[in-house]
Each structure stands twice: as structure tokens, then as C-alpha cells.
Scaffold this active site. Structure first.
Site, PDB file in Angstrom:
ATOM      1  CE1 TYR A   1      -4.172  -1.896   1.015  1.00 41.82           C
ATOM      2  CE2 TYR A   1      -2.473  -3.376   1.825  1.00 41.82           C
ATOM      3  CZ  TYR A   1      -3.777  -3.150   1.459  1.00 41.82           C
ATOM      4  OH  TYR A   1      -4.701  -4.171   1.534  1.00 41.82           O
TER       5      TYR A   1
ATOM      6  CG  ASN B   1      -7.502   1.166  -0.678  1.00 44.94           C
ATOM      7  OD1 ASN B   1      -7.961   0.103  -1.080  1.00 44.94           O
ATOM      8  ND2 ASN B   1      -7.424   1.458   0.617  1.00 44.94           N
ATOM      9  CD  GLU B   2     -11.895   0.503   1.568  1.00 46.58           C
ATOM     10  OE1 GLU B   2     -12.002   1.268   2.542  1.00 46.58           O
ATOM     11  OE2 GLU B   2     -11.985  -0.736   1.660  1.00 46.58           O
TER      12      GLU B   2
ATOM     13  CG  ASP C   1     -18.378  -5.363  -0.805  1.00 42.85           C
ATOM     14  OD1 ASP C   1     -19.259  -4.940  -1.577  1.00 42.85           O
ATOM     15  OD2 ASP C   1     -18.340  -6.532  -0.386  1.00 42.85           O
TER      16      ASP C   1
ATOM     17  CD  GLU D   1      -7.961  -4.281   2.136  1.00 40.17           C
ATOM     18  OE1 GLU D   1      -7.192  -3.319   2.067  1.00 40.17           O
ATOM     19  OE2 GLU D   1      -8.940  -4.327   2.915  1.00 40.17           O
TER      20      GLU D   1
ATOM     21  CE1 TYR E   1      -5.281  -4.958   4.998  1.00 38.92           C
ATOM     22  CE2 TYR E   1      -6.218  -5.695   7.078  1.00 38.92           C
ATOM     23  CZ  TYR E   1      -5.535  -4.746   6.336  1.00 38.92           C
ATOM     24  OH  TYR E   1      -5.096  -3.584   6.940  1.00 38.92           O
TER      25      TYR E   1
END
Length: 480
Positions: free
Chosen positions: A92, A164-165, A207, A272, A304
């Protein structure tokens, strides 16, 4: 003409070379919604783990280290990952100014690919989801391009995540989407102009079911009518924790996910997964993710996570002195991986190579809160020059010889026993690591299944070098 001394020196050099030559994993291409092994033409499935020792809070450029800068650490962890059976890691937070050659080469040597985020949690190194226009500037892009420069030359760099998100609720869904497409556009254009090979760029989504399908549709569609649109993601991933405990395809809503994403025009996978409540984890989702219910749509996933952090998702506990202890979840995951049919996972012909991307339209978006405007922000002032000419003082990386294979740190299994003889096992060219049915307490019987049929084994590769050296030594002796 070679003299005896020269011939002997040459023989020794070739002998050493036979043991040290760095093999290269096969490049993974994207065709339609499939990852493709460029050597075999078969579909490729990700069996990976998230890898960020110290967690996001442990990322500190002032420390002079990051997860891929210490060769001894990477050697230890690569040996444990190879033994586990994974073929990819997701990292990351990386410092592009550090040297990553040895770590990248170690993971390459054992057939493990790298999925890399270009952002970090530090100010100026990511897009602000509340006010993205305040952070989308040339300084931010220079940093993301630096990550590309640092890792573009490693053959096992599989892809970059542009975010990421960043889109994770109704508020961010209303403002962030155009900026995610803009960052993707800029990264892809930079790679096209400044990299010797195409490296895919994609997005890792939260998600959140109310906005997940809209996020996927918004990012995968094309504004040009074909795949040439650089703002379109090459792949779409999601961080999913809906399978908890001894769940099922329907109870976990995996069936809904498959139904929603059927017909995807880009590869989809879990960036993940691995719910940790209830504990201990039993990973019964693994055979489903890699089984017939999900593989027509999904291209695998990343568990993860590798190291034990405060969030309690770890497979391995890493101690301050560099020693490590396997946790029970490591054993459980290894057992689940060992049940998989590697041939069925990695050896089948690709099926979804001619999928057509949908044309971008507001009709693709269902949630009222989700941004349906496909007009993107312009490239920030000064950034186009970076894209056209490359960044100044760009970091460079290259594959180097891995001369050390034995792990020096003490590693104990989940029962507290020291694992003897822990080491990496270099693979031959064009191989990637895969699960193997091996003992959970010893590495003496570690084997790795090649994805390329008929590929020479690592031992065969090294013996070829030894045979040449042996012939030279024989010739030298005849002159004595």
C-alpha cells in the site's frame, strides 16, 4: 586464446552465474476481463496477500525504510509466502526514493507479483475524498509518477492502484468519481510515454453495496467508444469482508456480487478479503473464490493480511528483533490453498478476451447521490510536461542477482517450534508460485508448481550452468 588460469576463472564465474541468474516471471497481460499469462496464453488467477508490515501508521519516509526496502526482511517473508502458496502481494505505502531492487528481485525469483498503490496516507500523497480538487495537482501527480518510475522496470510489477476506497459513501460518490478517472488517465498516459512496457492501472473499491456497482460502471466505461480511453480503468478490485466464519455463497452475498458484476469488461478481483470475526478464521471462502461459481467473473483475490497488526488480521507475527511466529490462521489458509486444483486455476484457456466496454452514459448510474458527469478535470498546470518528458531525478529500479537464499532470522511455527532450513527456492524462467501440499512445520519438502508446462526446474537451470562450468574445468585440467 584462453590460458589455463583464465579458463579456470571463467569456469568458476560461469558456475556462480548458474546459481545466481535471476529468473523472470511471465508478464501478465489483460485481454477483455481476463488476466493472461503472456507465455502460456492461459488465464491467470491471483492468489495473494496484503503486505504492509507496520500497517499504514508504520509508513514514515524519514525512517529510510518501507515494506520493500530491506532485503533480509523480504527474504524471510518471501520464503513464508512461497511456502504458503501465494503468487502476489499488495503493497500500500511505498517510498519511491528508496532502493527496492533486492526485494523486488527476491519476490521475482520465487514467482510472486507485486500490486502497488501509488498513494500514501501522508498529506499531499493521496486524493482528499471530501474536497478532491484541493489535492489533485502537479505535486501530487509527480509523487504518483515517481512510484511508477521506481517500479516500472521490475517484470513482477503487475499493476498500480490509482486509488483505494476513495469513494466510500454518498458524499464522496458525489464528488470523487471524475477525479479517480482523471488520476487513472494521467497514470496511464505517463506509463505509455515513459515505460518500456504497458503496466495496468486500476482501482480498489470499498464494498459498499449501495454504490459499488455504480463505481464499477463509472470507472470501466469508455468515453471514446473503445478501449483506447485512458481514463478507463484496466481492472477493478474490491475490498470484501462479507464472508465471515463458515458462511456460504448465498449467505455471504457472493452470489449477488457475481450477478452484479457479470459481463464486466475488465478483470475483477478481491483486493482484500478475509473477515476475522468470528475468530479463528477458517477461510472456507477460498475454494468458492477459486471454484466454478466465481471464476467465470472473478480473477482471484488478496487475503488481508500477512503481518499481524492492531486490527488482528495477521497470518504471521513479526517481532521487533526480526524473528517471526506463524499464527494459526497461516496454517488454516495454507491448508485451504493446498486443496485447490492449480491446473484448473491457472491452466485453463482464457474465456472473456473479447468483452466490449460499455459507453459512458448517465444511464449506467443508478444511485441519485452518485456523480454521473463524465467530464473530467483538466490535467493540472505543469503536469502535462511531467507526462510528456518524465519527472526530474526519476528513481530507477532493476532486477539484481539474488545470491542469498537462506533465511537468517528465527521463525517459529504456530506450535512454537523453530522452522529449520527456511529458505526461498528460486523458480525457473516463466514460472509463478502456486499452492503446494507441503508440511506446515518444515520447508525441506517445499515445491512450487510452474504455470508454464514443460518449463525447466530451477535445479535443471542451475545444473545447466554447472555442466558448462564443468566442461571448462575439465578442459583446464587437461592442460595441466
Amino acid at each position: 586464446m584462453f590460458g589455463p588460469h583464465t579458463m579456470f576463472t571463467t569456469a568458476i564465474s560461469i558456475l556462480a552465474l548458474g546459481a545466481q541468474l535471476a529468473s523472470a516471471v511471465p508478464t501478465i497481460d489483460i485481454k477483455g476481463s481476463d488476466f493472461i499469462n503472456s507465455e502460456t496464453g492461459d488465464r491467470f488467477q491471483l492468489l495473494g496477500v496484503a503486505y504492509q508490515p507496520g500497517g499504514s501508521s508504520g509508513y514514515d519516509p524519514a525512517s529510510g525504510i518501507d515494506p520493500l526496502s530491506d532485503g533480509n526482511v523480504c527474504l524471510r517473508d518471501a520464503a513464508l509466502m512461497q511456502r504458503l502458496g501465494v503468487n502476489a502481494i499488495r503493497v500500500y505505502n511505498l517510498d519511491p526514493d528508496l532502493n527496492h531492487d533486492l526485494c523486488a528481485s527476491i519476490f521475482n525469483e520465487v514467482g510472486i507479483y507485486m500490486l502497488l498503490d501509488v498513494n500514501s496516507p501522508l498529506p499531499g500523497e493521496s486524493i482528499n475524498r471530501d474536497e478532491p480538487w484541493t489535492t489533485y495537482d502537479s505535486s501530487y501527480l509527480n509523487r504518483t509518477f515517481a512510484v511508477v518510475e521506481a517500479f516500472k522496470s521490475y517484470p513482477n510489477t503487475l499493476l498500480f492502484f490509482s486509488g483505494n476506497e476513495v469513494i466510500n459513501d454518498d458524499a464522496s460518490a458525489s464528488v470523487v468519481p471524475p477525479y479517480m478517472r482523471a488520476v487513472t488517465r494521467d497514470l496511464k498516459n505517463y506509463i505509455k510515454k515513459n515505460s518500456a512496457r504497458d503496466i495496468p492501472v486500476g482501482y480498489s473499491a470499498a464494498d459498499v453495496r449501495d454504490i459499488l456497482v455504480d463505481t464499477w460502471n463509472y470507472l470501466q466505461c469508455t468515453t471514446t467508444g473503445d478501449d483506447s480511453d485512458p481514463s478507463r480503468v484496466d481492472l477493478f478490485a474490491l475490498n470484501s469482508y462479507s464472508w465471515c466464519g463458515d458462511s456460504s455463497f448465498t449467505t455471504s452475498s457472493y452470489n449477488v456480487l457475481v450477478s452484479d458484476l457479470t459481463g464486466t469488461s475488465v478483470p475483477v478481483f478481491f483486493s482484500e478479503y478475509g473477515c476475522n470475526v468470528p475468530a479463528p478464521r477458517i477461510f472456507t471462502e477460498v475454494p468458492v473464490i477459486y471454484g466454478p461459481l466465481m471464476t467465470p467473473v472473478l480473477s482471484g483475490g488478496m487475503v488481508y493480511e500477512f503481518s499481524q497488526e492492531a486490527s488482528n488480521f495477521g497470518l504471521v507475527n513479526i517481532n521487533s528483533d526480526g524473528s517471526a511466529n506463524l499464527l494459526p490462521d497461516y496454517d488454516t489458509l495454507q491448508k485451504q490453498f493446498s486443496t485447490l486444483n492449480v491446473t484448473a486455476i491457472q491452466g485453463l484457456p482464457a474465456q472473456n478476451t473479447s468483452v466490449t466496454a460499455p459507453k459512458c452514459s448517465a444511464s449506467l448510474i443508478s444511485a441519485k447521490s452518485f456523480n454521473s458527469n463524465f467530464t473530467l478535470p483538466a490535467v493540472p498546470p505543469g503536469a502535462q510536461t511531467l507526462i510528456d518528458n518524465g519527472i526530474a531525478n526519476a528513481p530507477t529500479g532493476k532486477i539484481v542477482s539474488v545470491t542469498k537464499t537462506a533465511v537468517s532470522q528465527t521463525v517459529k511455527d504456530s506450535q512454537g517450534n523453530i522452522i529449520q532450513g527456511l529458505s526461498i527456492i528460486p523458480l525457473s524462467n516463466d514460472q509463478s508460485n502456486n499452492p503446494s501440499a507441503i508440511s506446515s512445520t518444515t520447508t525441506s519438502s517445499v515445491t512450487a508448481s510452474p504455470t508454464k508446462k514443460g518449463a525447466a526446474t530451477s535445479m535443471q537451470r542451475n545444473w545447466t550452468g554447472l555442466s558448462v562450468a564443468g566442461a571448462l574445468v575439465t578442459a583446464w585440467l587437461s592442460l595441466m
